[in-house]
Design an enzyme around this catalytic site. Structure first.
Site, PDB file in Angstrom:
ATOM      1  N   ASN A  23       0.810  -1.223   0.000  1.00 53.61           N
ATOM      2  CA  ASN A  23       0.000   0.000   0.000  1.00 53.61           C
ATOM      3  C   ASN A  23       0.842   1.271   0.000  1.00 53.61           C
ATOM      4  O   ASN A  23       0.325   2.357  -0.236  1.00 53.61           O
ATOM      5  CB  ASN A  23      -0.963  -0.007   1.186  1.00 53.61           C
ATOM      6  CG  ASN A  23      -2.120  -0.978   0.963  1.00 53.61           C
ATOM      7  OD1 ASN A  23      -2.260  -1.537  -0.118  1.00 53.61           O
ATOM      8  ND2 ASN A  23      -2.932  -1.175   1.990  1.00 53.61           N
ATOM      9  N   CYS A 117     -16.624  -3.251  -5.194  1.00 59.19           N
ATOM     10  CA  CYS A 117     -15.806  -4.449  -5.098  1.00 59.19           C
ATOM     11  C   CYS A 117     -16.384  -5.297  -3.979  1.00 59.19           C
ATOM     12  O   CYS A 117     -17.359  -4.914  -3.342  1.00 59.19           O
ATOM     13  CB  CYS A 117     -14.348  -4.097  -4.843  1.00 59.19           C
ATOM     14  SG  CYS A 117     -14.076  -3.483  -3.213  1.00 59.19           S
ATOM     15  N   ARG A 122     -17.079   1.430  -1.978  1.00 59.60           N
ATOM     16  CA  ARG A 122     -15.816   2.132  -2.196  1.00 59.60           C
ATOM     17  C   ARG A 122     -15.914   3.248  -3.233  1.00 59.60           C
ATOM     18  O   ARG A 122     -15.268   3.204  -4.282  1.00 59.60           O
ATOM     19  CB  ARG A 122     -14.710   1.144  -2.560  1.00 59.60           C
ATOM     20  CG  ARG A 122     -14.573   0.060  -1.546  1.00 59.60           C
ATOM     21  CD  ARG A 122     -13.393  -0.811  -1.794  1.00 59.60           C
ATOM     22  NE  ARG A 122     -12.164  -0.279  -1.239  1.00 59.60           N
ATOM     23  CZ  ARG A 122     -11.019  -0.942  -1.240  1.00 59.60           C
ATOM     24  NH1 ARG A 122     -10.932  -2.118  -1.767  1.00 59.60           N
ATOM     25  NH2 ARG A 122      -9.944  -0.418  -0.700  1.00 59.60           N
TER      26      ARG A 122
HETATM   27  C1  UD1 Z   1      -6.618   1.874   1.596  1.00 60.28           C
HETATM   28  C2  UD1 Z   1      -5.864   0.562   1.493  1.00 60.28           C
HETATM   29  C3  UD1 Z   1      -6.721  -0.587   1.968  1.00 60.28           C
HETATM   30  C4  UD1 Z   1      -7.278  -0.290   3.362  1.00 60.28           C
HETATM   31  C5  UD1 Z   1      -7.953   1.070   3.408  1.00 60.28           C
HETATM   32  C6  UD1 Z   1      -8.394   1.483   4.806  1.00 60.28           C
HETATM   33  C7  UD1 Z   1      -4.416   0.938  -0.412  1.00 60.28           C
HETATM   34  C8  UD1 Z   1      -4.086   0.594  -1.832  1.00 60.28           C
HETATM   35  N1  UD1 Z   1      -5.492   0.343   0.102  1.00 60.28           N
HETATM   36  O1  UD1 Z   1      -7.736   1.775   0.711  1.00 60.28           O
HETATM   37  O2  UD1 Z   1      -5.906  -1.764   1.997  1.00 60.28           O
HETATM   38  O3  UD1 Z   1      -8.228  -1.297   3.691  1.00 60.28           O
HETATM   39  O4  UD1 Z   1      -7.042   2.080   2.925  1.00 60.28           O
HETATM   40  O5  UD1 Z   1      -7.326   1.445   5.677  1.00 60.28           O
HETATM   41  O6  UD1 Z   1      -3.718   1.690   0.239  1.00 60.28           O
HETATM   42  N2  UD1 Z   1     -14.624   6.250   1.046  1.00 60.28           N
HETATM   43  C9  UD1 Z   1     -15.662   7.030   0.588  1.00 60.28           C
HETATM   44  N3  UD1 Z   1     -15.398   7.932  -0.410  1.00 60.28           N
HETATM   45  C10 UD1 Z   1     -14.149   8.074  -0.951  1.00 60.28           C
HETATM   46  C11 UD1 Z   1     -13.087   7.274  -0.455  1.00 60.28           C
HETATM   47  C12 UD1 Z   1     -13.361   6.368   0.550  1.00 60.28           C
HETATM   48  O7  UD1 Z   1     -16.800   6.931   1.046  1.00 60.28           O
HETATM   49  O8  UD1 Z   1     -13.983   8.932  -1.844  1.00 60.28           O
HETATM   50  C13 UD1 Z   1     -14.886   5.240   2.119  1.00 60.28           C
HETATM   51  C14 UD1 Z   1     -14.659   3.817   1.616  1.00 60.28           C
HETATM   52  O9  UD1 Z   1     -15.787   3.308   0.947  1.00 60.28           O
HETATM   53  C15 UD1 Z   1     -14.370   3.092   2.887  1.00 60.28           C
HETATM   54  C16 UD1 Z   1     -13.625   4.135   3.729  1.00 60.28           C
HETATM   55  O10 UD1 Z   1     -13.950   5.401   3.171  1.00 60.28           O
HETATM   56  O11 UD1 Z   1     -15.551   2.738   3.548  1.00 60.28           O
HETATM   57  C17 UD1 Z   1     -12.110   3.948   3.753  1.00 60.28           C
HETATM   58  O12 UD1 Z   1     -11.594   4.071   2.465  1.00 60.28           O
HETATM   59  P1  UD1 Z   1     -10.120   4.604   2.150  1.00 60.28           P
HETATM   60  O13 UD1 Z   1      -9.435   5.026   3.398  1.00 60.28           O
HETATM   61  O14 UD1 Z   1     -10.219   5.579   1.032  1.00 60.28           O
HETATM   62  O15 UD1 Z   1      -9.438   3.271   1.614  1.00 60.28           O
HETATM   63  P2  UD1 Z   1      -8.557   3.089   0.318  1.00 60.28           P
HETATM   64  O16 UD1 Z   1      -7.631   4.225   0.144  1.00 60.28           O
HETATM   65  O17 UD1 Z   1      -9.438   2.673  -0.816  1.00 60.28           O
END
Ligand code: UD1
Length: 424
Positions: A23, A117, A122
Site C-alpha cells: 500500500n 468491489c 468504495r
Molecule cells: C486503503 C488501502 C486498503 C485499506 C484502506 C483502509 C491501499 C491501496 N489500500 O484503501 O488496503 O483497507 O485504505 O485502511 O492503500 N470512502 C468514501 N469515499 C471516498 C473514499 C473512501 O466513502 O472517496 C470510504 C470507503 O468506501 C471506505 C472508507 O472510506 O468505507 C475507507 O476508504 P479509504 O481510506 O479511502 O481506503 P482506500 O484508500 O481505498
C-alpha cells in the site's frame, strides 16, 4: 486456478522476511508520474499482482520501467498519456490515483470510475470533492470521469469528511506539483502516508504533517528524480503475527516495525502472545490457547481494517467469546461463512460479528472472496486439524509475496497446486 493445500495443526517456528509495503509502493510508483527524471525505488514487492498491475498502468501512460528483484527504475519523460485504460482500473481500484498527478501536471485527465468491489461500494466522492475544491471541473461521460483545470489546479484548503487513505495520497501528489500551499485537514494518518511524504520531499516538494490529521504541501511546478526505499508491509507483518498466535509457536518477523503495529500488538498481548522487538524486527511467542479479545477497526492508529479478517480467524479458536466490529468498510465479513465451514461459531449482524471460540477447527475446502479474507482462511487452515484446500489463491497473491514459501520456512505444511494444469 491455483489452490493452496494446508496441512494444519502444526506450530510455526522460524523466521519470515517481511516484504516492502504494497500500500506504500502503489502510490509511490504512481507518484513517479510527477517527474520527468528517473526514479529508483527499492524494497518494492514486485512479485505481487497489484504491483505488476501498477507497473503495466505506468507503462500504458508512457513510462519505461525496469524491474530487478525488489528494485524498480522508472524513466521516460515528457509525453505522458492523460487517459487511464479501463481494463487496468477495473482490476485495481488504486489505479484511480493516477488522475491527480496527471490533472495537476497537464490540466486534463480521463479515468474510468472504479466500480464496487467485494468489500463494499468504495466510492471516490471524497477524492473528487477535493479536486473540485482545488479548482477542477468534473464531467461524467460513459462511466468515465473527465477532470479539467485551466490553466492548472489552484493550491488551497481541503477538508475530508472521512480520513480516506487514498484521497489523502491523491491530493498530496497533485498538490506537490501545484505551486502554492495546499492544506489537507482530517487527513489519514497511516504510515504509508508518511512514506509518500518522504518520497515527495525527495522529489523536491515540501510536504509536512504526515502522520497527523493536517498535512501541508508547498508545491513546485517541476520536481526532480529520486531514490527511495519503501517501508516494510505492516499488514503482512500483522498477518504473520496473528498466524503464529493462532497456530502457536515462535516466529521472528525480519524487517517488521513495532511502531506501525501498536494497536495490533496491544490486542495480541491481551490474547497471551508474547511480542518483543528484536535486532532484526519483531518476535512472537505463543504457548497455549489464545484468550478472546474484542476489537473494533478504525483509521490509523486504530486497529487496521486489513487485519480484521485475520483477527476473526484467531478469535475463532480463542477461549471465550469476542466481538469484532468493522467500522471502515460496510461489507467485510465474507470470511465468516467460510470460517464456519471449518467449525467456527460466528454470528454476523450489521457491522459486527460475535465469535464464540471453539477448541479446534477442522480443515475443509474453502474459498477466498478477497485478499484479507484469503489471509484469514489461510490462518484458520494453519490452526485447524487436517487438510484445508484454499481456492482463489489469486486474491492472496495480490498482497502476500511468496506466501507458501514463507510459511514453509516457518515450518508450516503448505503447497500450491493447480488442478487444471495437472489434468492437461
Ligand atoms: C486503503 C488501502 C486498503 C485499506 C484502506 C483502509 C491501499 C491501496 N489500500 O484503501 O488496503 O483497507 O485504505 O485502511 O492503500 N470512502 C468514501 N469515499 C471516498 C473514499 C473512501 O466513502 O472517496 C470510504 C470507503 O468506501 C471506505 C472508507 O472510506 O468505507 C475507507 O476508504 P479509504 O481510506 O479511502 O481506503 P482506500 O484508500 O481505498
Amino acid at each position: 486456478m491455483d489452490q493452496l493445500i494446508i496441512e494444519g495443526g502444526r506450530p510455526l517456528r522460524g523466521a519470515v522476511r517481511i516484504s516492502g509495503s504494497k500500500n506504500s509502493a502503489l502510490p509511490i510508483l504512481i507518484a513517479t508520474l510527477l517527474t520527468d527524471e528517473p526514479c529508483r525505488l527499492g524494497n518494492v514487492p514486485t512479485e505481487l499482482r497489484d504491483i505488476k498491475t501498477t507497473i503495466r498502468l505506468l507503462e500504458a501512460l508512457g513510462k519505461k520501467i525496469a524491474v530487478r528483484g525488489a528494485s524498480v527504475t522508472v524513466t521516460g519523460s515528457g509525453s505522458l498519456k492523460t487517459q487511464a485504460p479501463y481494463d487496468i482500473v477495473k482490476q485495481m481500484r488504486a489505479s484511480v490515483l493516477v488522475a491527480g498527478p496527471l490533472l495537476a501536471r497537464f490540466g486534463l485527465v480521463r479515468v474510468p470510475i472504479p466500480g464496487g468491489c467485494a468489500i463494499g461500494l468504495r466510492p471516490i466522492d471524497i477524492h473528487l470533492k477535493a479536486f473540485r475544491d482545488l479548482g477542477a471541473r468534473e464531467i461524467s461521460d460513459h462511466g468515465d470521469v473527465i477532470l479539467s483545470a485551466a490553466p492548472q489546479l489552484r493550491a488551497g484548503r481541503v477538508r475530508f469528511k472521512f480520513p480516506s487513505v487514498g484521497a489523502t495520497e491523491h491530493v498530496m501528489m497533485a498538490a506537490a506539483v501545484t505551486p502554492g500551499r495546499t492544506i489537507i485537514e482530517n487527513a489519514a494518518r497511516e504510515p504509508e502516508i508518511e512514506d509518500l511524504q518522504d518520497f515527495l520531499n525527495k522529489l523536491g516538494a515540501a510536504v509536512k504533517g504526515a502522520g497527523t490529521a493536517r498535512i501541508t504541501v508547498d508545491g513546485r511546478r517541476q520536481l526532480r528524480g529520486a531514490a527511495h526505499s519503501v517501508i516494510p508491509d505492516r499488514i503482512e507483518a500483522g498477518t504473520y503475527l496473528i498466524a503464529c498466535a493462532a497456530a502457536g509457536g515462535r516466529l521472528e518477523l525480519r524487517g517488521a516495525r513495532a511502531r506501525d503495529l501498536s494497536a495490533v500488538i496491544a490486542a495480541l498481548r491481551k490474547t497471551g502472545a508474547r511480542i518483543a522487538e528484536t535486532k532484526n524486527g519483531l518476535s512472537v511467542d505463543m504457548r497455549g490457547r489464545p484468550a478472546s479479545v474484542s476489537i473494533k477497526t478504525a483509521p490509523h492508529p486504530g486497529f487496521p481494517t486489513d487485519l480484521q479478517a485475520p483477527w476473526m480467524a484467531l478469535m475463532a479458536v480463542a477461549s471465550g467469546a469476542s466481538i469484532v466490529t468493522e467500522s471502515v468498510f460496510e461489507n467485510r465479513f465474507m470470511h465468516a461463512a467460510e470460517l464456519a465451514s471449518m467449525g467456527a461459531s460466528i454470528g454476523v449482524a450489521g457491522g459486527q460479528a460475535a465469535i464464540a471460540g471453539v477448541a479446534g477447527l477442522t480443515g475443509a475446502p474453502v474459498m477466498a472472496s478477497d485478499l484479507r479474507a484469503g489471509a484469514a482462511l489461510l490462518i484458520a487452515g494453519l490452526a485447524a486439524k487436517g487438510k484445508t484446500t484454499l481456492q482463489r489463491v489469486y486474491h492472496v497473491d495480490r498482497g502476500y509475496e511468496r506466501v507458501e514459501a514463507k510459511l514453509r520456512a516457518a515450518g508450516a505444511r503448505v503447497r500450491r497446486v493447480n488442478p487444471a494444469r495437472r489434468r492437461k
